[in-house]
Design an enzyme around this catalytic site. Structure first.
Site: not given
Ligand code: PLP
Length: 385
Positions: A53, A106, A177, A202
């Protein structure tokens, strides 16, 4: 030793050569000859590996790889993209602090910001993300974080990172992000970001077989303080998830190129189709972010949206596809479609949907690496339904 003892104690072989691929250290802990090294490893991220962890060699290999790709000093891998976003925001905000956030984010991030506001006393001001003056005007004495996405989901809005970062000055943490761009299309730290987050679920993982996230830090002290919080939160990943992500990462460059090429073909054909009102791919001249994107991205991304006339047309389209699958997520090798208003952005009310440029007819595609003509044939038949 008796068999009962032998079966418990399989030895790890000592190596005199190095493996070609990163080994999977599927272990929850590590043993020590030295008690002081054991104790020291529990207090800092760069000590000996003690407990997975807190840190693990397979996870560290992923962290170092992504930190290198993003031009950061260190990275913290997490069990999901939301885990990375939570760790960064919770570790760097207190009650009474203020966040400036881009309006088009998001859905999960917007839900987290709303939670921070309603339950934890963090104030949030939303901005368009085009105008440094708007960001400057939003600054307050307790502004701690400016939160942006490189390419916003699903409208393809591209933030002018250098201008927005300069508007808040050096005391505000700029968090970006970079999931939709990947470090191959943009490295936000080169443009003034302090922390870059990814959903590695992704493009970095790239095969729709693993959930993960990562936060990359420009400043090593910020990394260390966030690490302390992340291990308390318990968002560090399982070694196998990190191992799968490293495996996927090896082909990132090839995948991103093919994704991008296919996205260009489909975006242009969609833009010329009479059933399509508008295509939100920043590679198109008509997209509002085209000039910004051309200035500092090395490509325009391959997850984008387009608008059909209304929700009925949208529903018919997504359920009429055969090769393209109706599914969440993006960035995998296969092409996926979803209906943001009813799925990825379901947490948003009407005003927030409008602010994010999402209508009932908005469709999001994550363009895969299949043959572009096969994809178009499927899309064209579904548009005709
Ligand atoms: N950031 C973006 C731009 C996303 O599209 C997503 C999920 O679709 C996330 C963060 C969150 O990622 P996770 O689903 O791996 O927690």
């Amino acid at each position: 030793m008796q068999p009962d003892t032998r079966v418990v104690h399989t030895e790890v072989p000592a190596l005199t050569s190095r493996p070609l691929s990163v080994p999977l250290y599927q272990t929850s802990g590590f043993s020590f000859d030295d008690l002081d090294a054991f104790a020291d490893g529990m207090t800092r991220p760069d000590g000996a590996f003690v407990y997975s962890r807190l840190g693990n060699p397979t996870v560290r290999a992923l962290e170092d790889a992504v930190a290198g790709l993003e031009g950061g000093t260190a990275a913290l891998a997490t069990s999901s993209g939301m885990g990375a976003i939570n760790a960064v925001l919770l570790a760097n905000l207190k009650a009474g602090d203020h966040v400036i956030a881009q309006r088009a984010l998001y859905g999960g991030t917007l839900a987290l910001l709303r939670d921070l506001e309603e339950r934890w006393g963090v104030a949030v001001t939303y901005v368009g993300g085009h105008d440094p003056e708007e960001v400057r005007a939003a600054l307050r004495p307790r502004t701690r974080v400016l939160y942006l996405e490189t390419i916003a989901n699903p409208t393809g809005h591209v933030s002018d990172l250098p201008a927005l970062g300069a508007a808040v000055g050096p005391d505000v943490l700029v968090v970006v992000d970079n999931t939709f761009a990947s470090p191959l299309l943009c490295r936000p730290i080169e443009h003034g970001a302090d922390v870059v987050v990814h959903s590695t679920t992704k493009y970095l993982g790239g095969h729709s077989d693993v959930t993960g996230g990562v936060a990359v830090f420009a400043d090593p002290d910020r990394y260390r303080s966030t690490w302390h919080h992340a291990v308390e939160l318990g968002v560090t990943p399982d070694p196998f998830a990190a191992w799968l992500t490293i495996r996927g990462l090896r082909t990132l460059a090839l995948r991103v190129r093919k994704h991008e090429q296919n996205a260009g073909v489909l975006a242009r054909r969609l833009a010329a189709h009479p059933a399509v009102r508008v295509v939100h791919w920043p590679g198109l001249d008509a997209h509002p972010s085209h000039a910004v994107a051309s200035r500092f991205l090395d490509g325009y991304g391959s997850a984008f949206s387009f608008d059909l006339a209304d929700v009925e047309k949208g529903r018919k389209f997504v359920t009429g596809l055969v090769l393209v699958r109706l599914a969440p997520s993006l960035g995998g090798t296969e092409t996926l479609v979803l209906h943001p208003a009813s799925t990825s952005h379901r947490q948003l009310d009407e005003d927030q949907l409008n602010a994010n440029g999402i209508t009932g007819g908005t469709i999001r595609l994550s363009v895969g690496i299949e043959d572009a003509d096969d994809l178009w044939q499927d899309i064209e038949q579904a548009l005709g339904r």
